[in-house]
Design a protein around this motif. Structure first.
Motif, short mmCIF file in Angstrom:
data_model
loop_
_atom_site.label_atom_id
_atom_site.label_comp_id
_atom_site.label_asym_id
_atom_site.label_seq_id
_atom_site.Cartn_x
_atom_site.Cartn_y
_atom_site.Cartn_z
N MET A 240 14.95 26.50 54.65
CA MET A 240 15.66 27.55 53.93
C MET A 240 16.41 28.46 54.88
O MET A 240 17.45 28.99 54.52
N ASP A 241 15.89 28.65 56.10
CA ASP A 241 16.58 29.52 57.05
C ASP A 241 17.93 28.95 57.45
O ASP A 241 18.86 29.70 57.71
N ILE A 242 18.05 27.63 57.49
CA ILE A 242 19.33 27.00 57.85
C ILE A 242 20.39 27.37 56.81
O ILE A 242 21.53 27.69 57.17
N ILE A 243 20.04 27.35 55.55
CA ILE A 243 20.98 27.71 54.48
C ILE A 243 21.37 29.18 54.61
O ILE A 243 22.55 29.52 54.46
N ARG A 244 20.41 30.05 54.90
CA ARG A 244 20.71 31.47 55.07
C ARG A 244 21.63 31.70 56.27
O ARG A 244 22.52 32.54 56.22
N ILE A 245 21.41 30.96 57.35
CA ILE A 245 22.27 31.12 58.54
C ILE A 245 23.69 30.66 58.23
O ILE A 245 24.66 31.31 58.61
N ILE A 246 23.84 29.56 57.52
CA ILE A 246 25.17 29.09 57.14
C ILE A 246 25.86 30.10 56.24
O ILE A 246 27.05 30.40 56.42
N ILE B 169 27.13 33.03 58.23
CA ILE B 169 28.38 32.79 58.95
C ILE B 169 29.57 32.93 58.02
O ILE B 169 30.60 33.48 58.39
N LEU B 170 29.40 32.48 56.78
CA LEU B 170 30.49 32.57 55.82
C LEU B 170 30.65 33.98 55.25
O LEU B 170 31.76 34.48 55.11
N LEU B 171 29.53 34.61 54.88
CA LEU B 171 29.54 35.94 54.30
C LEU B 171 28.27 36.67 54.74
O LEU B 171 27.22 36.54 54.10
N PRO B 172 28.34 37.41 55.84
CA PRO B 172 27.15 38.00 56.45
C PRO B 172 26.26 38.84 55.51
O PRO B 172 25.04 38.66 55.53
N PRO B 173 26.81 39.72 54.67
CA PRO B 173 25.90 40.50 53.80
C PRO B 173 25.08 39.64 52.83
O PRO B 173 23.96 40.00 52.48
N LEU B 174 25.62 38.51 52.43
CA LEU B 174 24.87 37.64 51.52
C LEU B 174 23.63 37.07 52.19
O LEU B 174 22.55 37.03 51.58
N GLY B 175 23.75 36.66 53.43
CA GLY B 175 22.60 36.15 54.16
C GLY B 175 21.52 37.20 54.35
O GLY B 175 20.33 36.93 54.21
N VAL B 176 21.93 38.43 54.65
CA VAL B 176 20.97 39.52 54.81
C VAL B 176 20.32 39.85 53.47
O VAL B 176 19.12 40.08 53.39
N PHE B 177 21.11 39.86 52.41
CA PHE B 177 20.57 40.14 51.08
C PHE B 177 19.51 39.11 50.69
O PHE B 177 18.46 39.47 50.16
N LEU B 178 19.77 37.85 50.97
CA LEU B 178 18.79 36.81 50.63
C LEU B 178 17.52 36.94 51.45
O LEU B 178 16.45 36.52 51.00
N GLN B 179 17.62 37.50 52.65
CA GLN B 179 16.44 37.63 53.51
C GLN B 179 15.64 38.88 53.19
O GLN B 179 14.42 38.82 53.08
N VAL B 180 16.28 40.04 53.07
CA VAL B 180 15.55 41.31 52.93
C VAL B 180 15.86 42.07 51.66
O VAL B 180 15.22 43.08 51.38
N GLY B 181 16.82 41.63 50.85
CA GLY B 181 17.19 42.36 49.65
C GLY B 181 18.09 43.53 49.98
O GLY B 181 18.62 43.66 51.08
#
Length: 52
Positions: A1-7, A10-22
């Protein structure tokens, strides 16, 4: 799942952070960093995903 969050970070940084910590302090810091420069937003997002 972390690989998907990292990808997504890279495309949209706030989305990755939101998925990790809300929606919290780290999310808003990342939004500001992304608005100031795309690269700092990516670095911060990947850092948050890797460390948590």
């Amino acid at each position: 799942m972390d690989i998907i969050r990292i990808i997504l970070s890279i495309l949209l940084p706030p989305l990755g952070v939101f998925l990790q910590v809300g929606i919290g302090v780290q999310f808003w810091i990342n939004v500001v960093l992304t608005l100031l420069g795309y690269i700092p937003g990516i670095i911060h997002a990947v850092y948050i995903i890797v460390t948590r």
